[in-house]
Structure formats: C-alpha cells, structure tokens
Design a protein around this motif. Structure first.
Motif, PDB file in Angstrom:
ATOM      1  N   MET A 156      16.325 -25.663 -28.163  1.00 30.19           N
ATOM      2  CA  MET A 156      15.908 -26.353 -29.394  1.00 30.19           C
ATOM      3  C   MET A 156      15.064 -27.578 -29.056  1.00 30.19           C
ATOM      4  O   MET A 156      14.109 -27.895 -29.754  1.00 30.19           O
ATOM      5  N   SER A 157      15.425 -28.248 -27.956  1.00 32.85           N
ATOM      6  CA  SER A 157      14.650 -29.416 -27.543  1.00 32.85           C
ATOM      7  C   SER A 157      13.232 -29.022 -27.160  1.00 32.85           C
ATOM      8  O   SER A 157      12.253 -29.685 -27.526  1.00 32.85           O
ATOM      9  N   PHE A 158      13.106 -27.906 -26.440  1.00 30.97           N
ATOM     10  CA  PHE A 158      11.786 -27.413 -26.055  1.00 30.97           C
ATOM     11  C   PHE A 158      10.955 -27.057 -27.287  1.00 30.97           C
ATOM     12  O   PHE A 158       9.770 -27.390 -27.379  1.00 30.97           O
ATOM     13  N   LEU A 159      11.591 -26.390 -28.235  1.00 32.46           N
ATOM     14  CA  LEU A 159      10.890 -26.021 -29.463  1.00 32.46           C
ATOM     15  C   LEU A 159      10.438 -27.260 -30.232  1.00 32.46           C
ATOM     16  O   LEU A 159       9.296 -27.327 -30.717  1.00 32.46           O
ATOM     17  N   ASP A 160      11.305 -28.243 -30.322  1.00 34.47           N
ATOM     18  CA  ASP A 160      10.985 -29.476 -31.040  1.00 34.47           C
ATOM     19  C   ASP A 160       9.797 -30.187 -30.398  1.00 34.47           C
ATOM     20  O   ASP A 160       8.855 -30.614 -31.076  1.00 34.47           O
ATOM     21  N   LYS A 161       9.810 -30.318 -29.061  1.00 33.54           N
ATOM     22  CA  LYS A 161       8.728 -31.025 -28.367  1.00 33.54           C
ATOM     23  C   LYS A 161       7.409 -30.259 -28.459  1.00 33.54           C
ATOM     24  O   LYS A 161       6.336 -30.856 -28.628  1.00 33.54           O
ATOM     25  N   THR A 162       7.489 -28.929 -28.356  1.00 35.10           N
ATOM     26  CA  THR A 162       6.267 -28.120 -28.424  1.00 35.10           C
ATOM     27  C   THR A 162       5.604 -28.238 -29.789  1.00 35.10           C
ATOM     28  O   THR A 162       4.392 -28.463 -29.906  1.00 35.10           O
ATOM     29  N   ASP A 213      23.640 -22.826 -35.841  1.00 34.48           N
ATOM     30  CA  ASP A 213      24.582 -23.910 -36.115  1.00 34.48           C
ATOM     31  C   ASP A 213      23.866 -24.997 -36.904  1.00 34.48           C
ATOM     32  O   ASP A 213      22.695 -24.865 -37.260  1.00 34.48           O
ATOM     33  N   SER A 214      24.543 -26.082 -37.162  1.00 34.92           N
ATOM     34  CA  SER A 214      23.992 -27.149 -37.997  1.00 34.92           C
ATOM     35  C   SER A 214      22.763 -27.796 -37.354  1.00 34.92           C
ATOM     36  O   SER A 214      21.808 -28.179 -38.050  1.00 34.92           O
ATOM     37  N   LYS A 215      22.730 -27.904 -36.014  1.00 39.45           N
ATOM     38  CA  LYS A 215      21.583 -28.500 -35.334  1.00 39.45           C
ATOM     39  C   LYS A 215      20.332 -27.627 -35.500  1.00 39.45           C
ATOM     40  O   LYS A 215      19.232 -28.131 -35.714  1.00 39.45           O
ATOM     41  N   PHE A 216      20.545 -26.312 -35.402  1.00 40.40           N
ATOM     42  CA  PHE A 216      19.414 -25.407 -35.543  1.00 40.40           C
ATOM     43  C   PHE A 216      18.881 -25.426 -36.977  1.00 40.40           C
ATOM     44  O   PHE A 216      17.667 -25.419 -37.204  1.00 40.40           O
ATOM     45  N   VAL A 217      19.785 -25.482 -37.952  1.00 41.04           N
ATOM     46  CA  VAL A 217      19.365 -25.564 -39.356  1.00 41.04           C
ATOM     47  C   VAL A 217      18.575 -26.844 -39.600  1.00 41.04           C
ATOM     48  O   VAL A 217      17.549 -26.841 -40.285  1.00 41.04           O
ATOM     49  N   LEU A 260      16.809 -28.466 -37.431  1.00 39.76           N
ATOM     50  CA  LEU A 260      15.503 -28.314 -36.790  1.00 39.76           C
ATOM     51  C   LEU A 260      14.553 -27.511 -37.680  1.00 39.76           C
ATOM     52  O   LEU A 260      13.373 -27.860 -37.836  1.00 39.76           O
ATOM     53  N   LEU A 261      15.066 -26.441 -38.288  1.00 39.60           N
ATOM     54  CA  LEU A 261      14.242 -25.634 -39.191  1.00 39.60           C
ATOM     55  C   LEU A 261      13.817 -26.445 -40.413  1.00 39.60           C
ATOM     56  O   LEU A 261      12.669 -26.368 -40.858  1.00 39.60           O
ATOM     57  N   GLU A 262      14.738 -27.200 -40.951  1.00 40.38           N
ATOM     58  CA  GLU A 262      14.417 -28.011 -42.124  1.00 40.38           C
ATOM     59  C   GLU A 262      13.350 -29.060 -41.803  1.00 40.38           C
ATOM     60  O   GLU A 262      12.572 -29.451 -42.673  1.00 40.38           O
ATOM     61  N   LYS A 263      13.311 -29.488 -40.562  1.00 42.55           N
ATOM     62  CA  LYS A 263      12.315 -30.472 -40.150  1.00 42.55           C
ATOM     63  C   LYS A 263      10.937 -29.838 -39.981  1.00 42.55           C
ATOM     64  O   LYS A 263       9.918 -30.396 -40.430  1.00 42.55           O
ATOM     65  N   TRP A 264      10.890 -28.645 -39.368  1.00 39.63           N
ATOM     66  CA  TRP A 264       9.609 -28.091 -38.956  1.00 39.63           C
ATOM     67  C   TRP A 264       9.021 -27.060 -39.911  1.00 39.63           C
ATOM     68  O   TRP A 264       7.798 -26.861 -39.923  1.00 39.63           O
ATOM     69  N   ILE A 265       9.830 -26.414 -40.705  1.00 40.09           N
ATOM     70  CA  ILE A 265       9.270 -25.429 -41.640  1.00 40.09           C
ATOM     71  C   ILE A 265       8.233 -26.054 -42.578  1.00 40.09           C
ATOM     72  O   ILE A 265       7.137 -25.489 -42.763  1.00 40.09           O
ATOM     73  N   LEU A 316      17.295 -14.754 -39.049  1.00 42.01           N
ATOM     74  CA  LEU A 316      18.564 -15.442 -38.803  1.00 42.01           C
ATOM     75  C   LEU A 316      19.696 -14.423 -38.844  1.00 42.01           C
ATOM     76  O   LEU A 316      19.550 -13.347 -39.438  1.00 42.01           O
ATOM     77  N   PRO A 317      20.834 -14.721 -38.224  1.00 39.61           N
ATOM     78  CA  PRO A 317      21.958 -13.776 -38.283  1.00 39.61           C
ATOM     79  C   PRO A 317      22.450 -13.617 -39.714  1.00 39.61           C
ATOM     80  O   PRO A 317      22.504 -14.577 -40.487  1.00 39.61           O
TER      81      PRO A 317
END
Length: 473
Positions: free
Chosen positions: A1-7, A29-33, A35-40, A56-57
């Motif tokens: 997730m950190s790599f995705l965020d920085k990229t 999990d909540s961290k991944f959600v 991250l999506l809410e930030k970048w979508i 998503l699952p």
C-alpha cells in the motif's frame, strides 16, 4: 500500500494522465479502504482515467460486506470503460458518463434507482455485463440504440429478474433466473443468443424471420419449462441444445445454411430437420446419456436410431455416455457372451446411418451391460472412427480385467464385419496421430504410452471400413 501511495503521488505531482487503472485484491482492511478513498477521486477526476477497474473481495450475497463506491466516480466524464467487483452502489444524485462505452458489474449491490440513473446517462454504452449482482428486479435497456452486447447471470433463488432489451442489440447472453419478454418483438440486429439455466414461461419458443431475421448462433443450455422449439431461419449457422430437461421436448428445424448442430442430453421426443436444411455437408455432435436400465429394454437404441436418422444429412460425431447412478454398486463378474449373442435382438435391422466419429464413455457398469450397449449400437450405426474409450470403475485391477473383456468383444465384432482396420495413437508432444502397425491394441500401445490401459485407450483412434454387404441381425 505504501508503494502504491508513493507511486500515485509521484504521478499526481508530475500532472501525468492515467489511461488505465487496475486494482485486484482478495484481502481488504480499513487501511486499504482509506487508501482507495484518497486516490479514487484523484485518479478519476484529476488524472482523467479512461479505463477504471477495481476488484474487491465479495462474499455470498451479504449486502453488508460490500464497500461503498465513492460517488465521485459517477462524475468522471473521461471514463470510457468501468469494471467493478465487490462494491455497493447506493443512491446517488447525478451521473456524468457521457463517454462510457463498457460497464461491467460483478457481485455488486446496486439500488434499482441508481442503475436507472447510470443507464440514462450513458448514451454511448455498447457493452453491459451484470454478473451475480443484487438489488435489481427490473433491467430496462430498451432505449439504448448503441447497446450491442448484453450479458447477464444470476443464480439467486426467488423472483425472476425482468429484462427488457433494445432491439438494436447484437449479442444476448442470459444465465440464471430471469424473464425475457421477447414475444412480438423484432430484433433485426441480433446475431447471437445464449440462454442458460433459464426458466421458460412459455412452452414454445419460436425463432422465425419475423422476429430474428439475422440470428446466426442460438444456444439453449440447462433450461426448464421448454416443450417445443420451432426454428425457421435461413441465417442460423450454429445451433446448440444442451441438457434439455423435458423428455417430451420437440424441435422442428428448417435452417438451410446451418453449419453445426450440437445436442447433449437424454432422448427427446422428437427432433426433425427439414429436407432442405442444408445444401452442403454440415456437422452434428450428438451426446446421449443412457440410464441405469439400458440392458433391461431395447427401446434406447430405437430412440437413438430415430435421433441419428434426424441428423443423417450431416457428418455425425456421436458420444455415448453409459452412467450408473448407483455409486456403490458391486459389479459382478460376467462370462463372455456366447458366439450367437453378438448383435442380438431378434429380427432383421438394416443400418441406415454412418457415424464419422464415435466416443464411448462407461462408468461403473458390468460387462454384460456394456456388451448389450455395443450390440445395440452397432445394429443401427457404422462408425468410421472410434476415438477413445473412457471407462471409470471402482477399482483399477477390476477395471483392467473388464476393459480387456470389452476390447476382446469389440475386436470379435470387427473380425466378423469389418473389411479394413487401422489403429492410431495420439502423440502429445507432436500433437499428431501416428499409425500403429498392428491390431494388437494393448501390446502395441504399451510401448508408446506405458502400462496405464485407461490412458492408452483415451488416446486411441480406430479407423474402420465396414463390409458393404453386411446386414446385422
């Protein structure tokens, strides 16, 4: 997730555009959600993405497990392709999908009002896929002139989902519990129609030029409630009838340009092809399942003869399944049949049908049952090639012994009624058939394929030239 965020942050800082954005994950999990809410919002608005795909699952029809899709996605005017899996689409105010051409929703909960808003805002929509979605009771896409391909699947129990199409659609696939109101409608552009696990609410289904003038491919698989099919259509190229449930099923077919016909299931009451069905040689693949009582009555091969005669204008490939539903049945040892029992049955029965390819599949049956089937089969058809013998038994040792019995029985018939015989084995490496220079089946094939008799037989092809003056009795 950190790599995705920085990229993504680096792309955003450089004001780069993203053509396609894909995320696939089986754990969330909540961290991944977060991250999506930030970048979508940044991806779909600031970075002008055209293809947006997030998987998503998803869990078994539990509405509360779906994740809410940020509403900003519906304001992405640059979107052309949208693929979503495992999301929840609730009520939204506005949708701006002026450029959207492809929409794919898999295991998505979507409110009916939301679906209607989405579809009304997609004037260019050409492809629509709805796979195991929840929340819909009616699907109306009857005003979308650009919609060419529609695919729907729904395996949930309960009320059927009603579907109303645009008459401009070219490909329709419906799998599962749905109602399609096609009566009295004209589909001038429809080329491919596939219906699977569908409950027919009308006993008869008519494919006529006045409804489907350009239909080329028709497939009806595992459907219920269908009693009669009337097909009068010059455009049909491929017709598939698979696992028709009703034994009283009737089909009347007049298709002058048919290329291929596939049938799989038990014996129908009747299938007929018009004499003018095709002006050239077409192919038919017939797969028939025989029940537990095949050796108790001779009616099965009379029904098979009727079915084969219906497609006798074609090049026939026949696959015969002999399936014993009693899994733990003890197979008794049977003595080989007496000389005069070959082609038993009483009375003369002259064969009328040539079968190009024959495939035999046996499961948990005694030698007497198999010899009875072979007797009846060769009384009504003459196969030019036997491709593979598939046999499943409870024990390998018993299987090998019975397999040898059947092979000896087959070759006894061949010695009596076949003028020429040749054997070929399939080479997996070269993907080619190679001749075996002997009719000693097991010994000659063992060198090439090892001691596993079942493996050898499945890769065996027997070419036969029957004697022309032989009448079986």
């Amino acid at each position: 997730m950190s790599f995705l965020d920085k990229t993504l942050q680096r792309y955003h800082d450089q004001k780069l555009r993203i053509e396609k954005f894909f995320i696939f994950t089986w754990k969330i999990d909540s961290k991944f959600v977060s991250l999506l809410e930030k970048w979508i919002p940044r991806v779909v608005i600031d970075m002008g993405v055209k293809t947006f795909n997030i998987s998503l699952p998803s869990y078994n029809s539990i509405k509360s497990t779906h994740v809410d899709l940020p509403s900003v996605v519906f304001h992405a005017k640059s979107l052309e392709h949208l693929y979503l899996r495992g999301y929840k689409l609730n009520f939204i105010d506005n949708v701006h999908f002026e450029r959207l051409q492809r929409l794919s929703l898999t295991r998505v909960y979507i409110a009916e009002e939301t679906f209607e808003k989405i579809m009304s805002s997609c004037p260019l929509i050409a492809f629509l896929l709805l796979d195991r979605c929840e929340g819909l009771k009616i699907i109306k896409v009857n005003k979308h002139r650009n919609l060419k391909k529609f695919s729907f699947s729904h395996y949930m129990y309960g009320d059927s989902i009603e579907i109303d199409f645009s008459t401009y659609v070219e490909t329709i696939k419906i799998v599962g519990n749905a109602k399609w109101y096609h009566q009295r409608k004209y589909f001038p552009h429809l080329k491919s129609l596939r219906l699977e696990h569908l409950q027919f609410h009308s006993l008869s289904f008519d494919i006529l030029p006045c409804n489907f003038p350009n239909l080329r491919d028709l497939s009806i698989r595992h459907c219920y409630g269908l009693k009669q099919l009337q097909l009068l259509n010059h455009s049909i190229k491929h017709l598939t009838l698979n696992s028709i449930r009703d034994k009283s099923f009737k089909a009347a077919i007049d298709a002058p340009n048919i290329v291929k016909f596939d049938y799989c299931g038990s014996f129908p009451e009747s299938i007929s092809f018009a004499a003018t069905t095709s002006s050239y040689r077409w192919k038919s693949n017939i797969s028939v399942i025989l029940g537990d009582d095949v050796d108790a009555s001779s009616s099965w091969f009379l029904k098979l003869n009727k079915l084969l005669n219906a497609v006798s204008q074609s090049e026939i490939s026949l696959c015969l399944y002999l399936y014993n539903r009693t899994k733990n049945q003890q197979i008794e040892d049977d003595p080989p049949p007496a000389e005069d029992t070959i082609f038993y049955g009483g009375g003369l029965y002259e064969y009328t049908v040539v079968v190009e390819n024959l495939n035999l599949r046996f499961q948990r049956h005694s030698f007497s049952s198999l010899s009875a089937v072979i007797n009846g089969l060769f009384r009504i058809c003459r196969p030019r090639k036997i491709i593979g013998l598939n046999w499943f038994a409870n024990a390998q040792k018993k299987w090998n012994r019975e397999c040898n019995q059947v092979i000896e029985f087959l070759f006894e018939i061949f010695r009596k009624y076949v003028e020429e015989l040749s054997l070929e084995l399939f080479d997996e490496k070269e993907k080619e058939w190679h001749s075996v220079q002997s009719t000693n089946l097991l010994d000659q094939s063992a060198a090439a394929m090892g001691n596993n008799i079942q493996d050898r037989l499945q890769k065996l092809r027997v070419r036969l030239k029957w004697r022309l003056d032989t009448i079986i009795n």
